[in-house]
Design a protein around this motif. Structure first.
Motif, short mmCIF file in Angstrom:
data_model
loop_
_atom_site.label_atom_id
_atom_site.label_comp_id
_atom_site.label_asym_id
_atom_site.label_seq_id
_atom_site.Cartn_x
_atom_site.Cartn_y
_atom_site.Cartn_z
N ARG A 184 0.84 -1.21 0.00
CA ARG A 184 0.00 0.00 0.00
C ARG A 184 0.87 1.25 0.00
O ARG A 184 1.99 1.22 0.50
N CYS B 124 0.19 3.95 -9.64
CA CYS B 124 -0.13 3.00 -8.57
C CYS B 124 -1.49 2.36 -8.82
O CYS B 124 -1.66 1.14 -8.66
N LEU B 125 -2.46 3.16 -9.22
CA LEU B 125 -3.79 2.61 -9.48
C LEU B 125 -3.73 1.62 -10.65
O LEU B 125 -4.36 0.56 -10.61
N GLU C 56 -3.04 -1.07 -4.12
CA GLU C 56 -4.29 -0.54 -3.56
C GLU C 56 -4.43 -0.89 -2.09
O GLU C 56 -4.02 -1.99 -1.70
N PRO C 57 -5.07 -0.05 -1.30
CA PRO C 57 -5.60 1.24 -1.71
C PRO C 57 -4.50 2.29 -1.82
O PRO C 57 -3.46 2.17 -1.18
N VAL C 58 -4.76 3.32 -2.64
CA VAL C 58 -3.90 4.49 -2.64
C VAL C 58 -4.55 5.50 -1.71
O VAL C 58 -5.73 5.82 -1.86
N ILE D 128 -9.70 5.92 -4.40
CA ILE D 128 -8.65 6.40 -3.50
C ILE D 128 -9.28 6.86 -2.19
O ILE D 128 -10.46 7.18 -2.15
N GLY E 59 -14.24 6.02 -3.99
CA GLY E 59 -13.28 6.15 -2.90
C GLY E 59 -13.93 6.64 -1.62
O GLY E 59 -15.15 6.68 -1.51
#
Ligand code: SAM
Length: 319
Positions: A114, A146-147, A152-154, A181, A236
């Motif tokens: 993460r 990153c996504l 994940e999660p960001v 996010i 998110g």
């Protein structure tokens, strides 16, 4: 391992270096150049020995932070080492995202689960001012990267400051509509450079929340530092981290290792237990970690005293 108040301590935060490639106005002094800062860090081997010992005492979560953890040359090796310890099930970093775009894939391969990315403005010029030179486009690219590769999660860490970025709260909340996010609004703390702007810039999470009646509360894990909300139908969510107005000490599950090689039972306490010079002796490290857990205070007194008792700055202890 439990501390003397019965709290289960299973989380170690490590500040890998006190160096940073940004100088945020509430964190890093502007007048100092890199050579004047302490520039301390533990070696790869020293960090490994401490992580291994901590894991044997029940630490199952590790966060690498700083300073800027991506400036630590052995970050990939260290994450790879940590991910091979069976009892450690959560490895994360807190980063400003400036170097993350190019490093994200290798970090993921090494075992990173993460990321928290600090982002205090969505506007290019304001971001540059707050960070004293940062390039917001690099941060946006890192978030997208990153996504896209499934880190994940960001989480986005946003310190809300009155008159500085509180006009952007809406924009941050709206980011969560279409993106998976978690935006986490953090209360400014009177630590480090934060002390200089705290009086005029502190804004409580309650005040922020009172402006938004459309946020729906979400149930959270007890040890989470954030209270969570979301917009109806959003991908998110929004978290509030309230170290000042509503401290979460009674559920605190963490200890910290500073870049100088001292263990801290609490971000804001004066107590530091030096471990660097014993980092090749497993039995002494174990004793030092036990002592740190034992010394963990029931709560910090930052609100009552208006300042942190910590002798170290945020960039040395790690946020
Ligand atoms: N360089 C990395 C980064 O920018 O995320 C990691 C280190 S930074 C010290 C970690 C976190 O501490 C950041 O999210 C930052 O916003 C937070 N922080 C630093 N000083 C703070 C202060 N005075 N009050 C609240 N949060 C602070």
């Amino acid at each position: 391992m439990n501390d003397k108040y019965g709290r289960k301590i299973n989380y170690l935060r490590i500040s890998l270096t006190d160096k940073c490639n940004l100088k945020c106005i509430y964190c890093m002094p502007s007048e100092k150049n890199e050579e004047e800062l302490f520039n301390s860090n533990m070696s790869y081997e020293e960090n490994c020995n401490i992580i291994k010992a901590a894991a044997s005492l029940g630490i199952s979560k590790i966060r690498f932070t700083g300073g800027e953890p991506l400036l630590y040359k052995d970050i990939n090796r260290l994450i790879a080492f940590t991910s091979k310890i069976a009892s450690i099930n959560d490895i994360s970093i807190t980063t400003n995202g400036m170097l993350l775009y190019d490093m994200a894939e290798d970090l993921k391969k090494s075992g990173l689960k993460r990321v928290n990315i600090s982002l205090d403005s969505l506007k290019k010029d304001k971001f540059k001012d707050i960070t004293r030179g940062g390039d917001i486009d690099k941060v946006f690219k890192s978030i997208e990267k990153c996504l896209s590769i499934g880190i994940e999660p960001v989480k986005i860490n946003t310190v809300i400051m009155r008159g500085i970025n509180d006009d952007e709260i809406d924009d941050f909340i709206n980011l969560t509509k279409d993106n998976p996010i978690s935006v986490r609004f953090i209360e400014l703390m009177p630590i480090g450079e934060g002390r200089k702007i705290y009086k005029e810039s502190f804004i409580s999470s309650d005040e922020v929340l009172s402006r938004y009646s459309n946020l729906i509360p979400i149930e959270i894990d007890k040890s989470s530092t954030a209270t969570l909300y979301k917009l109806k139908g959003a991908k998110g969510n929004i978290g509030f981290i309230t170290p000042m107005s509503c401290k979460f000490c009674s559920d605190c599950n963490r200890i910290r290792l500073t870049s100088a090689g001292t263990l801290k039972p609490c971000l804001h306490s004066e107590t530091e237990i030096s471990v660097k010079e014993y980092a090749d002796s497993n039995s002494i490290i174990l004793d030092k970690i036990k002592e740190t857990i034992y010394e963990k205070p029931s709560e910090h007194r930052i609100l009552e005293e208006g300042k942190s008792d910590s002798k170290k700055m945020m960039y040395q202890v790690g946020g």
